[in-house]
Design a protein around this motif. Sequence first.
Motif, short mmCIF file in Angstrom:
data_model
loop_
_atom_site.label_atom_id
_atom_site.label_comp_id
_atom_site.label_asym_id
_atom_site.label_seq_id
_atom_site.Cartn_x
_atom_site.Cartn_y
_atom_site.Cartn_z
N TYR A 142 4.82 -1.01 -4.08
CA TYR A 142 3.84 -0.30 -3.26
C TYR A 142 2.42 -0.66 -3.70
CZ TYR A 142 7.67 2.46 -1.35
OH TYR A 142 8.82 2.85 -0.71
N GLN A 143 1.47 -0.32 -2.87
CA GLN A 143 0.07 -0.62 -3.18
C GLN A 143 -0.41 0.06 -4.47
OE1 GLN A 143 -2.06 -2.74 -1.90
NE2 GLN A 143 -0.68 -3.45 -0.31
N LYS A 201 3.02 -3.70 -0.86
CA LYS A 201 2.38 -4.91 -1.36
C LYS A 201 3.34 -6.10 -1.32
CE LYS A 201 -0.52 -6.42 -5.26
NZ LYS A 201 -1.06 -6.02 -6.58
N ARG A 202 4.57 -5.88 -1.80
CA ARG A 202 5.58 -6.95 -1.80
C ARG A 202 6.96 -6.37 -1.51
NH1 ARG A 202 2.43 -8.17 -6.31
NH2 ARG A 202 1.27 -10.14 -6.14
N SER A 211 5.07 -11.29 0.25
CA SER A 211 3.83 -10.63 -0.16
C SER A 211 3.00 -10.35 1.08
CB SER A 211 3.03 -11.53 -1.12
OG SER A 211 3.78 -11.80 -2.29
N CYS A 258 -0.49 -9.09 2.87
CA CYS A 258 -1.91 -8.97 2.58
C CYS A 258 -2.68 -8.90 3.89
CB CYS A 258 -2.42 -10.14 1.73
SG CYS A 258 -2.08 -11.77 2.41
N ARG A 286 -7.68 -7.75 1.72
CA ARG A 286 -7.06 -8.04 0.44
C ARG A 286 -6.94 -9.52 0.17
NH1 ARG A 286 -3.44 -3.72 1.86
NH2 ARG A 286 -1.76 -5.16 2.31
#
Length: 276
Positions: free
Chosen positions: A129-130, A213-214, A268, A270, A274
Motif C-alpha cells: 500500500y501507499q 503502490k505495488r 508497480s 504510479c 509520483r
Amino acid sequence: MIIESLFKASPHKRVSEDSIVLNGKINVYGVFDGATPLVPFKDEKGMNGAYVASNLFKDYFLQLYRSHLTLVEGVVAANKMLRERMQKYKVNQEKYEELWSTCAAMIKVEEEGKISYVQLGDCMIIAEYQNGTIKALTRDTVKDISYRAKAWREELRKQGVKLPDEKYFQDRTHQLIFNRSLANKEYGYTVANGKEEVVNFIQHGQVTTSEIKRLLLITDGLFYPKCSMEETFKRIQTIGLEVYSIELERYEKKNNLRSDDKSGIMISLCDEERST
C-alpha cells in the motif's frame, strides 16, 4: 504501470506446468499453476493435464476474454472450457484424481480506478500500500491440506464411513488421491478443475489504484521456505524476480528441496505526480 515478470520451468521438467498472461490491451495479468497429474495422460503434442489446464486459462484470458466480463465470470467461462476439453479426451470426471486442474491469481485494472482480483489454490497476490503496509490479499487454500484431510477422514470414520487406516495414507500417492477429492469443498482447497462448484470458492475482491503502490502475483514455486508472504514480497521487491529466483534455486539445491516451476508478475503503479 511498470511490469516485471518471470516464467521459469523447474530444472527437472521438460516444460513448465505454470503459465502466465500479460494482456496489456485490457490490463489483465495473471499466473496459473497446473496441478501435476496423478494419472498418465498426454495429448497429441505430448503435454499432460496440468500443462493443458494452465495454458487453457492463459489462452482464454489472452485471446477470448472480453473486458465487459468480470474476472469471476472469466474464470467460470475458462473452467467450462476446461470441462469441455476433458470431455473431448474422455477423461472420467467423476474421479477427482483424473481431473485436469490449475490454481490461479489474476488482477484486472478497471477504468474507474479500481483493481479487481481473483484467486484459486496456492497462487498468491500480495499488495504494497501507499503507506508502506504489505499485505496478502488472498489466502493459500492448499496450505495444510494434508492435515485437514486427515482430520476429515477422522470425522468420516466417526460417521461410520469405512476408510483404510492412516497407514494406508502414509503412501504419498494414496494421500494425494484423497486430497484431490477435497477440491472445492468447505474443508478442502480451491482449484479450477472443470467442476461447476468452483464458482462458490473463487476468492475475489477489489482495491483502489490510489491506495496501492505495488502488486505481486506468484505461483507457489516462488515461496521462500519458512518466510511469510510479506517477507517474500520484500525480498522480491528488493532484488527483482530473476535474481530472487536464482537465489531460491540455490537454496533449494543446497538443502535438497524440490524445485518447482516459478512464475511471477510484479506490477508497480504510479500516477503522473509520483513518476516525475
